[in-house]
Write a protein that holds these residues in place. Structure first.
Motif, PDB file in Angstrom:
ATOM      1  N   GLY A 265      -2.920   2.237  12.734  1.00 42.02           N
ATOM      2  CA  GLY A 265      -4.296   2.348  12.255  1.00 42.02           C
ATOM      3  C   GLY A 265      -4.618   1.287  11.233  1.00 42.02           C
ATOM      4  N   THR A 266      -5.563   1.596  10.372  1.00 43.69           N
ATOM      5  CA  THR A 266      -6.014   0.661   9.344  1.00 43.69           C
ATOM      6  C   THR A 266      -5.346   0.997   8.015  1.00 43.69           C
ATOM      7  N   ILE A 267      -4.734   0.018   7.404  1.00 40.38           N
ATOM      8  CA  ILE A 267      -4.071   0.235   6.123  1.00 40.38           C
ATOM      9  C   ILE A 267      -5.120   0.435   5.039  1.00 40.38           C
ATOM     10  N   GLN A 268      -4.941   1.476   4.251  1.00 37.26           N
ATOM     11  CA  GLN A 268      -5.860   1.777   3.161  1.00 37.26           C
ATOM     12  C   GLN A 268      -5.297   1.224   1.849  1.00 37.26           C
TER      13      GLN A 268
ATOM     14  N   MET B 219       0.112  -0.992  10.630  1.00 38.94           N
ATOM     15  CA  MET B 219      -0.869  -1.738  11.413  1.00 38.94           C
ATOM     16  C   MET B 219      -0.883  -1.290  12.869  1.00 38.94           C
ATOM     17  N   SER B 220       0.279  -0.865  13.366  1.00 40.70           N
ATOM     18  CA  SER B 220       0.345  -0.417  14.759  1.00 40.70           C
ATOM     19  C   SER B 220      -0.270   0.960  14.947  1.00 40.70           C
TER      20      SER B 220
ATOM     21  N   SER C  36       0.826  -1.211   0.000  1.00 44.62           N
ATOM     22  CA  SER C  36       0.000   0.000   0.000  1.00 44.62           C
ATOM     23  C   SER C  36       0.856   1.256   0.000  1.00 44.62           C
TER      24      SER C  36
ATOM     25  N   GLN D 282       4.320  -2.364   6.682  1.00 45.75           N
ATOM     26  CA  GLN D 282       3.018  -2.909   7.068  1.00 45.75           C
ATOM     27  C   GLN D 282       2.881  -3.015   8.581  1.00 45.75           C
TER      28      GLN D 282
END
Length: 265
Positions: free
Chosen positions: A217-220, A214-215, A139, A210
């Motif tokens: 928030g949410t990966i877009q 992930m630590s 991402s 990654q």
């Protein structure tokens, strides 16, 4: 006076690709030299895990490939101490024994005629991500060579020294260039040593990104069309050659012993 500010992206991309073909030529390094440099590049890039991991490249004779000698770390590999082995891991050139885990490389080379180099390591961040049993998520622009090009093997088959593991891992890889192996590490392939080396650097960076994302928030997700465009743009032979040449120059400054004195990069 600028002449290109109104040209389309397609025209500009085409011009850039032609210029890269003109400015970046084929390397004069041997396969042994590229492999030795790759070992040092990846050692400096955080792929060191003691004696774990294998880096191989096809030999000139069918069914043979170069690999490192068991007992030597990535930082000790030179063009002269590499082994040439056959599919049974019988040494054809060199002294010592290969890593028994090289067996699954034989399966990959048999399944994928397009692959000329296989790199398997237990780099820190890819190994940490593998512990979570989640696929690699691409991402971010720099890591798009791996977009939709990294498979995932969720079920750990155990120590990869048997033919069963060769069948499982080669099947999981399929037609992609990389695979994340749960509870294990990463594996990348390339049509050239340069391509595989670059992907190995990138998969560890992608895993680290990654875990950081992930630590927080949410990966877009990336827009698929742009991501595929970036994948193709960053996956050409000339780009792989240019990237590898930079990594090789840096590695040779840190490890001048890995290739013979006077080797031109």
């Amino acid at each position: 006076m600028a002449n290109t500010l109104h040209e389309t992206k397609e025209v500009l991309v085409g011009r850039a690709e032609r210029q890269m073909r003109e400015h970046f030529g084929d390397s004069e390094l041997t396969t042994r030299q590229k492999l030795a440099l790759t070992c040092r590049i990846l050692f400096d890039g955080g792929h060191d895990s003691g004696l774990a991991g294998q880096i191989t490249a096809r030999g000139t004779e069918p069914g043979t490939y170069y690999t490192q000698r068991l007992g030597l770390g990535f930082d000790e590999i030179t063009e002269d101490n590499l082994l040439l082995v056959d599919e049974d891991l019988t040494v054809q050139e060199g002294a010592g024994m290969p890593n028994p885990a090289n067996r699954f490389h034989s399966w990959i080379y048999r399944a994928r005629p397009d692959v000329n180099c296989v790199i398997h390591t237990h780099a820190l961040h890819t190994a940490a991500l593998a512990m979570l049993e989640v696929p690699l998520v691409v991402s971010q622009m720099d890591t798009t060579p791996l977009y939709d090009d990294c498979a995932f093997l969720k079920d750990w088959p155990g120590v990869p020294v048997g033919n069963e593991e060769g069948e499982i891992i080669s099947a999981a890889l399929g037609d992609k260039r990389a695979v994340l192996l749960a509870h294990h590490g990463q594996l990348v392939t390339g049509g050239t040593v340069e391509e595989a080396c670059n992907l190995a650097i990138l998969i560890e960076r992608a895993a680290r990104l990654q875990l950081l994302a992930m630590s927080a928030g949410t990966i877009q997700p990336l827009p698929p069309e742009q991501a595929r465009e970036a994948h193709d743009w960053t996956s050409t032979d000339r780009r792989n050659q240019a990237n590898f040449a930079y990594y090789a120059r840096r590695a040779l400054r840190n490890h001048p012993d890995c290739v013979r004195e006077g080797t031109a990069l």
